[in-house]
Every structure is written in C-alpha cells, then in structure tokens.
Write a protein that holds these residues in place. Structure first.
Motif, PDB file in Angstrom:
ATOM      1  N   GLY A 268       0.867  -1.316  -0.074  1.00  0.00           N
ATOM      2  CA  GLY A 268       0.107   0.173   0.097  1.00  0.00           C
ATOM      3  C   GLY A 268       0.724   1.193  -0.052  1.00  0.00           C
ATOM      4  O   GLY A 268       0.490   2.374   0.065  1.00  0.00           O
ATOM      5  N   LYS A 269       2.127   1.182  -0.062  1.00  0.00           N
ATOM      6  CA  LYS A 269       2.964   2.175  -0.251  1.00  0.00           C
ATOM      7  C   LYS A 269       2.851   2.936  -1.503  1.00  0.00           C
ATOM      8  O   LYS A 269       2.927   2.098  -2.494  1.00  0.00           O
ATOM      9  CB  LYS A 269       4.444   1.793   0.164  1.00  0.00           C
ATOM     10  CG  LYS A 269       5.243   3.104   0.672  1.00  0.00           C
ATOM     11  CD  LYS A 269       6.754   2.771   0.908  1.00  0.00           C
ATOM     12  CE  LYS A 269       7.458   3.776   0.685  1.00  0.00           C
ATOM     13  NZ  LYS A 269       8.974   3.317   0.194  1.00  0.00           N
ATOM     14  N   ILE A 270       2.723   4.140  -1.651  1.00  0.00           N
ATOM     15  CA  ILE A 270       2.995   4.825  -2.797  1.00  0.00           C
ATOM     16  C   ILE A 270       4.303   4.712  -3.484  1.00  0.00           C
ATOM     17  O   ILE A 270       5.360   5.337  -3.045  1.00  0.00           O
ATOM     18  CB  ILE A 270       2.391   6.328  -2.649  1.00  0.00           C
ATOM     19  CG1 ILE A 270       1.024   6.351  -2.071  1.00  0.00           C
ATOM     20  CG2 ILE A 270       2.406   7.187  -3.850  1.00  0.00           C
ATOM     21  CD1 ILE A 270       0.632   7.779  -1.714  1.00  0.00           C
ATOM     22  N   THR A 271       4.319   4.408  -4.725  1.00  0.00           N
ATOM     23  CA  THR A 271       5.736   4.318  -5.418  1.00  0.00           C
ATOM     24  C   THR A 271       5.467   5.232  -6.560  1.00  0.00           C
ATOM     25  O   THR A 271       6.741   5.622  -7.116  1.00  0.00           O
ATOM     26  CB  THR A 271       5.773   2.789  -5.970  1.00  0.00           C
ATOM     27  OG1 THR A 271       4.701   2.555  -6.935  1.00  0.00           O
ATOM     28  CG2 THR A 271       5.995   2.034  -4.788  1.00  0.00           C
ATOM     29  N   GLY A 272       4.349   5.710  -7.298  1.00  0.00           N
ATOM     30  CA  GLY A 272       4.578   6.549  -8.299  1.00  0.00           C
ATOM     31  C   GLY A 272       3.124   6.976  -8.362  1.00  0.00           C
ATOM     32  O   GLY A 272       2.132   6.956  -7.674  1.00  0.00           O
ATOM     33  N   VAL A 273       3.113   7.662  -9.693  1.00  0.00           N
ATOM     34  CA  VAL A 273       1.626   8.222 -10.156  1.00  0.00           C
ATOM     35  C   VAL A 273       1.481   7.980 -11.447  1.00  0.00           C
ATOM     36  O   VAL A 273       2.328   7.876 -12.236  1.00  0.00           O
ATOM     37  CB  VAL A 273       1.876   9.967  -9.916  1.00  0.00           C
ATOM     38  CG1 VAL A 273       0.603  10.497 -10.406  1.00  0.00           C
ATOM     39  CG2 VAL A 273       2.245  10.464  -8.559  1.00  0.00           C
TER      40      VAL A 273
END
Ligand code: ADP
Length: 845
Positions: A268-273
């Motif tokens: 659930g960690k944000i790695t990009g967009v």
C-alpha cells in the motif's frame, strides 16, 4: 381623372426629383404618376413614357401580393389620402425582371414609404412614393440568421462532442504515463503521450522536472507532488500547462483534461503516479475563437440596428420639409453607402466565420477519430457497454484478446459471456449504471472462459467501470478499462503459500533458525529464538546476535562471521548464548549462503543447543583427570611397597607391606570394577543373576565385611525379621557396600553408622543407612545419582569418582526399586531404598 404634371409641380421641382439618386415617384392625389426619378426608372427598367401621367395601378397592376392587402401599396396610399400623414409599408418582397430581356424574375425586397405633400391649407398636393431596394440587406440578414442558427447548432454539437469525449476520458484519457519515486521519474509513456505531449523530448528514465523544467513552481507540479504524497487522486479539466515550443523555445499554453492517480505497491505504499492526460488545446482555442466571433457578430448587429435607426431618422427629416429633401437625401445616400459597406464587411466575416466553424467541426471530428484510435491502441482492455443490457458497442483489440475468438461486439454482455450471470460483477455494473458512480476493482476474481467453449477459469482483473452520459446527462452506457492480473495474483499467492510453509517449517524446527541479508544484517529469527531469549523477534533483530553472545566468545565468532561474509563460504562457530534466565548455553552455529545469479542473496543459519554435550564433555574431561589421579594413587603406593619389599628381609615388616599393598590392590580393583560397571550400564550390558535369598543375612554379611576394613566406625544393624527376596544378591551387596563406605567416608568426625531394614506389610521392605557426617545441601541431593556427579566442596577433600551412587541407582532401578535421601549439612545423611517383593508391580513413590 388624369392630371398634368405641370399643373402641380414647377419644372425645377420636377428636375430636382428626377435627378435624385434614389427611386421616387411623385403621384397626384388621384394616383397618377407625375414624375419618376432617374434612379426609379433605372431600378424598374421603365421609361418615362411608360410612366408619366399614367395611373399607378395601370402601370403596376394590383397584384394581390403587394398592392391591395393590408400593408400593400394600395392600402398604404389609401391611408395617406385618409390621414394626410406619411405611411410606411413593412418590407415587401416584389420580384422584378432582370435587365436582360426574357430572363426570369429576380428576388427583390422593398422598403416603401408614401409621404403626402400638403398645400398651405393642409390639403394633399401630391404624394411622394419612395422605395428602396433592400434586397441585399434582407438577404444578408437572412444569411446571417441562417448562419447564426448553424453556428449555434455547430457550437452545441461541438460542446456535446467535447463533453462526451471528456466524459469518456474522465478517468481514462488518451495520454498515459507512469512516473516513479519522489523525483517522478518517467517509467512508462505510451506513444500517444510521447507524440502528442512532447514529440521532441526524451522522457523515459528521466525525472519529470528535467524533461519539463517549465512546470517548476507551477500549480500542476504541486498537484502531482500532492498526489504522490497523499495518494489522493486528482481529476482536472482544461488544466493549462505552459510548455516550451520544441523549435522556438517559447512558452505556449496547452490545455489538458488530467487524471493523476497514485500507484501503490503490495503494502500500500505509494511508489509513483499514473498520469492520464488528454490534450484539448485546439478544442479550447476553437471554442474561445467562436465566443469571440459571436461577440463580434453581436457588435455588428447592434451597428446594423443603429444604421436602421439612422435611416429612420433621416426619413423623418425628409418628411418635414421638401427643401431639406436634397440635403437629407445626401445624408441618406452616405448612410446607405455605409450600410452597403457594412453589409460587405458583414458578409466577409460571415464567410470567414463559416470557414472557421467548418475547421472547428473538422477538428472535432478529427479528435473523435483520434480518440477512437487511442481506444484501439490502448495497451489495456477497453470496451464500451451500451444501454441497460450492456451491449458491447466498442471493443478494442486488447479487450478482445482477453476472450480470444469469442464474439463480443454488438452482443449484450450476458449473451456474449453467459458465465457472468449471477456473479457479483453484474450487480456492480448495474450499480454503476444506476448511480453513475465510478467503480474501481483491484485484483477481483471473476470466473471466465477464455476461448469459445473453453473451461471457466479463475481469472483476476483490475478494472474501472465508468458511467457514460448522453446529451441529457443521463447514464447511457459504461466505459470499461481492464487489465488481467491472473498470473501476477497466482504467482503472489504461490509465493505467499511457499513463504507460509517455509515459516511453518522454520518454526517447527527445534533449533534456533535465522536468516541474514547478504551484508550480514539479521532479518529473520524463528519462534525458538524468541522463546530462548524471552523477547520479540523485532527486538532481537534490532539488537542483533552479538548482544546475546558471551563476551569471551564474541571476538572469535565475529571474526568467523566476517570471513564467511567475505568469502561466501559456510560459517561454523561455537559460542555461548545468554537465555532469558540469564544463563549462558553453548550453541553450534552453522550458516550457508543462498547464491542467486552468482551473488549471495541470503544467509540461512541455525544455532543448535549443544550445552548438554559441552557440559558432558567437560565432565568427561574432569572425570578422566580424576580417574587417572584415582588410579595413579594406589598404583604409586603399590609400586613403593614393592620396592620396599625388595629391599628388606624382615618377615614381619614384609607381611605388613604385603597387607598394605593388598588394600591398595583392592582399591584399584574396586575402581576398575566401577569403571567397568559404568561402561556396561552405558552399553546396556550389565548382567543380573536372580536368586532367592535371605536379605537380612546378606545385609549382615556386608556390614561385617565393611566393619572389618573400617574399624573407626561402629555399624549397627536393625533387622526385626528375616526377609526373603529374589534378586541379584551380588549387585545388591554392591549397593549396600557403597552406601556403607560412603557413610564412613563422609563422616570422618563421627563413629556411628545405623542400618535399618523394615518390611512394609507384605509388599515391600525399606533399607536405610544413616551417618552423622558432613551432610548434603538440599540443592545437590537430586543430582547425586547422576554419573560422575560429585558435590563440589567434598570433591577436593575426599577421593572418589562419583560413580558409586550412579551404579547403585542403576542396580535398584533394575530391581524396580526406589531410592531417596534425607540430609542436613553438618548433621549427617540417611540414604533409603525400597524394594518390592513382586518386581512386576510399579512403585508408587
Ligand atoms: P564418590 O563417593 O566416589 O565420590 P558416589 O557416587 O558414591 O561417589 O557419591 C557421589 C557423591 O555424593 C560424593 O562425591 C559425595 O559428594 C556425595 N555423598 C555420597 N554419600 C554421601 C554421604 N553419606 N554423606 C555426604 N555426602 C555423600
């Protein structure tokens, strides 16, 4: 009655009229034509002879269209004659023949006014019939109106198209890019993004700011950052981004419909967009242009109205005085000239605007085409489900590939994919259709067949269902954007399963198990480690192994570990680990590297508890040194007596030396036979010869034997009755002897030993040997029967190997007997054992 021209009008006035540059007729009261201006003749194609002194309706018959009806010429003239006031007709269509003979009638529009000229008494002298050809103006206005209508329609069409387009691309715009990490490095760009967005720049693998430095400090950069930091999606319409022109380098406004969505990893960690963009710059520009044109048109129309008002005013002036007629007419002429010019301009603009409009329409069509192309080329499955039955309206190749060979286009969903019936997915679709709410599914299980008549498989999909709206803003379909993630999900499930199995296995192992990273950092310990150290795995990982290793072992152990890390070879070390009870226990550590692609990726290690082996080894070493010492002592004495015996001839002394030497031989013999017994016991080869004998008798004999060698103590026996017992007499004698010699050895200050033998009912009897010696501390009592165990403070003072009690216990165990000790340090000890007559019974202790 015909009226002569000259009778009402002076020749000058007639001339003035005739030369006027506008079309006029002067009529008598009886409606005879007195004169006509040259312009009128020119306009109507008549000659003076055709007109002069003729009745108006003879020349221009009262055709129903324009003459008699209300608003017609006859009606107007009647009004003038009746009211003596000017009368203006509404603009009337009256077609006239073209100047060329035989040609068809030409469409013409006329603005006609009849003005009475009164004499001094207020009676009508004559009537001025004045008419303007306003065909151009009327036709221009008509054109204008038509083109305005067209324009409004086209604008509505364009806006609907753009709205539909944007609705369609609300979440799935055409230009797709993925940027990763806090620097937003381009990881993926689809061809549309590259070509449409910045065809002349290299973006892949580069941070966004280095590709588009012009967005630095701009709101769009903050928005992107915000999406990356908070994970909240951003949807923006007509977002203006200034981009440098690839050739001129100048900043230009670009408009986009934008969706930014955070990409998350498994945890659930944000790695990009994920960036979905659709450039609408041309559309916005066309719309703005259209708005500007509309404004211009409005201004022109206002000008036209003003011009008309001016004409009206001029006409009024004309009516007030004949003298002012000429000058008024001049003004009128110039106003008309202006009007014509204005009309020309207007026409030009209408033409120009129509062209622009067509261009905008073509562009809109182009964009719709492009949109379709994007759909078809999109790497994800895209389809449009139309209407409440979800008919496949548009299916792109990627979508079709999910159902190879299955007919989809044009079919309702459940007809094309009947296995979906009664599945949750149908309810989701219905819900999106009813509420218009977008649904995002992540790795959802949908059992579906791949090929026609193929088996239904468990397949996983990540998808977006988005409502599509019609012109009335009602949901009329669903846009589907879908990826199949079955392989990924299955691999992950398998990995998880393997990992769980692996962890279960590691925890099932009774040893300490651990893993470390390639650099040696501990990253996993099993539950055994946690139990041993009494703290959580997290705390152990935080502290590291070294915290638990005995200070004396630490250095060697670290050295070995570093060597293993350096060489990638097996790690082997022995050290003591501190357990939760603060005790150190010996462990054997072994670790092997896991090598993947030629590189160490993990170390898998175990620590085996070898404390018992270590202690036993130590005890063995100790025992060996004691045993050699014990064996050496009587041997040295025997050797000394032998030498003495060789040197002396005195028979008396000789006998004494032989006796002493014999005692040492006996001791040696006892030591050796004890050692032999222990090795027999260990090998399970101790033999027992069972016989029935009088136990009390055997007891008395043993006491006699010991008493004989130990005159320092008096051994008294209490044995109230004979006890007949079946067992190994010789071995049980060995037990009694051992207890008696110990009682004597460990009570050097005392001189009494009490032996008691009592029968307990018919089942058993108990024997006790009591001394009044040094006694045993409570903590040592239970360990006395262990092999080689000797109480520390006695070991130095008394000789012995710590074997006697161990052998006795073994013998008693073989007779199904039990034993126990009562003792107080400084007061003495009593050793008990109990034997059952029936040895098959179990003892209750
Ligand atoms: P050894 O006497 O040869 O050392 P044993 O197995 O007979 O071996 O005895 C083991 C230990 O038990 C002795 O070393 C001694 O410490 C202790 N022990 C045995 N009997 C007595 C006793 N009667 N009083 C005090 N201590 C005793």
């Amino acid at each position: 009655m015909p009226v002569k021209r000259g009778s009402v009008l002076s020749p000058e006035v007639l001339r003035v009229f005739e030369t006027l540059p506008h079309p006029y007729l002067i009529l008598s009261k009886q409606l005879y034509i007195l004169t006509a201006s040259n312009a009128y003749l020119q306009l109507t194609g008549k000659t003076k002879a055709d007109l002069l002194e003729k009745h108006l309706f003879d020349v221009f018959p009262k055709v129903p269209d324009w003459a008699t009806e209300e608003g017609g010429i006859a009606f107007s003239l009647e009004q003038v004659l009746k009211t003596r006031k000017p009368h203006k007709l509404p603009i009337t269509r009256f077609d006239i023949p073209a100047p060329v003979k035989g040609a068809e009638l030409q469409e013409r529009y006329w603005d006609t006014t009849h003005t009475p000229v009164l004499d001094t008494r207020g009676n009508i002298s004559y009537i001025i019939h004045q008419t303007y050809d306003v065909t151009t103006q009327v036709l221009t206005e008509k054109n204008l109106k038509a083109s305005l209508e067209k324009e409004v329609m086209a604008a509505a069409q364009a806006s609907q198209l753009s709205r539909q387009m944007r609705e369609l691309y609300k979440e799935v715009p055409a230009q797709i890019a993925i940027v990763k990490g806090p620097d937003l490095v381009y990881e993926f760009i689809n061809p549309q993004y590259q070509n449409e967005f910045f065809p002349d720049r290299k973006a892949l693998g580069r941070p966004l700011l280095s590709v588009m430095p012009e967005v630095t400090g701009k709101p769009i950069w903050d928005i992107l950052q915000n999406v990356y930091k908070t994970g909240q999606s951003f949807t923006g319409r007509e977002i203006c981004i200034q981009l440098a022109n690839g050739i001129t380098g100048k900043l230009e406004n670009h408009y986009f419909d934008v969706v930014y969505q955070a990409i998350r990893d498994d945890k659930g960690k944000i790695t990009g967009v994920l960036s979905f963009k659709y450039e609408i710059t041309e559309l916005v520009a066309a719309r703005k242009n259209l708005e500007q044109k509309k404004e211009e048109l409005r201004t022109l129309n206002a000008g036209l109205v003003r011009a008309n008002e001016e004409i009206q005013a001029t006409n009024e002036e004309l009516q007030t005085s004949n003298e002012e007629l000429s000058s008024a007419n001049e003004e009128l002429f110039s106003a008309r000239q202006n009007l014509l010019k204005l009309n020309d301009e207007l026409e030009e603009r209408v033409e120009l605007r129509t062209l622009e409009l067509l261009k905008a329409q073509a562009e809109a069509t182009n964009q719709a085409e492009r949109l379709k192309r994007f759909f078809m080329q999109a790497p994800a499955g895209v389809c449009v489900l139309d209407g409440p039955n979800f008919v496949f309206e548009l299916v792109n190749p990627a979508y079709q590939q999910l159902f190879a060979g299955r007919a989809l286009t044009g079919k309702p969903l459940l007809e094309a994919l009947p296995e979906l019936e009664d599945l949750l997915i149908c309810d989701i679709l219905k819900n999106v259709y009813e509420t218009g709410n977008t649904f995002e599914g992540k790795e959802l299980l949908v059992p579906l067949a791949r090929a026609v008549n193929g088996p239904v498989e468990d397949r996983y999909f990540t998808f977006i269902y988005q409502a599509r709206y019609d012109a009335a803003d009602k949901v009329d379909g669903i846009l589907v954007f879908i990826f199949e993630v079955t392989d990924e999900v299955l691999v992950r499930q398998k990995e998880k399963e393997n990992e769980e199995r692996f962890r279960f296995l590691l925890n099932a192992i009774p040893q300490q198990v651990w893993t470390a990273r390639h650099n040696g950092t501990l990253d996993y310990v099993n539950e055994v480690v946690c139990d041993d150290f009494g703290i959580s795995a997290e705390e152990i990982l935080r502290k590291g192994w070294q915290a638990f290793i005995h200070p004396n072992d630490k250095q060697t152990c670290i050295k070995k570990w570093l060597t293993a890390l350096k060489t990638g070879k097996e790690y082997l070390a022995e050290f003591r680990l501190k357990f939760h009870d603060e005790q150190y226990r010996w462990h054997l550590a072994r670790a092997v590297p896991l090598i993947e692609n030629g590189r160490v990726t993990l170390w898998l290690g175990t620590n085996t508890n070898i404390d018992i082996q270590k202690t036993n080894e130590q005890k063995k070493d100790e025992f060996l040194s004691i045993a050699s010492h014990e064996l050496k002592t009587p041997l040295t004495s025997i050797k000394a007596f032998n030498q003495l015996m060789l040197r002396i001839n005195d028979p008396q002394k000789l006998t004494s030396f032989i006796k002493k030497s014999a005692t040492h031989v006996l001791r040696l013999e006892k030591l050796i036979s004890d050692l032999l017994d222990v090795s027999r016991i260990n090998a399970g080869k101790m033999e027992y010869n069972m016989e029935t004998f009088n136990f009390c008798e055997m007891l008395a004999d043993s006491i006699d034997g010991v008493q004989y060698t130990a005159p320092s103590h008096r051994i008294s026996l209490t044995c109230p009755q004979d006890i007949i017992y079946t067992g190994d007499r010789f071995r049980l004698e060995q037990v009694i002897n051992n207890l008696l010699t110990n009682a004597i050895k460990y009570s050097p200050e005392a001189n009494n030993i009490l032996v008691n033998c009592t029968q307990n009912g018919t089942n058993s009897f108990t024997v006790s040997v009591q001394d009044f010696g040094i006694g045993i501390e409570e903590k040592n009592i239970n360990r006395l029967f262990e092999r080689y165990y000797r109480v520390d403070n006695t070991a130095m003072r008394f000789d012995g190997l710590g074997l006697g009690l161990f052998i006795s216990a073994e013998i008693l165990k073989r007779h199904n007997g039990s034993f126990w000790i009562k003792s107080k340090p400084g007061e003495g000890s009593t050793f008990f054992f109990k034997l059952l007559f029936d040895q098959t019974k179990t003892q209750e202790l």
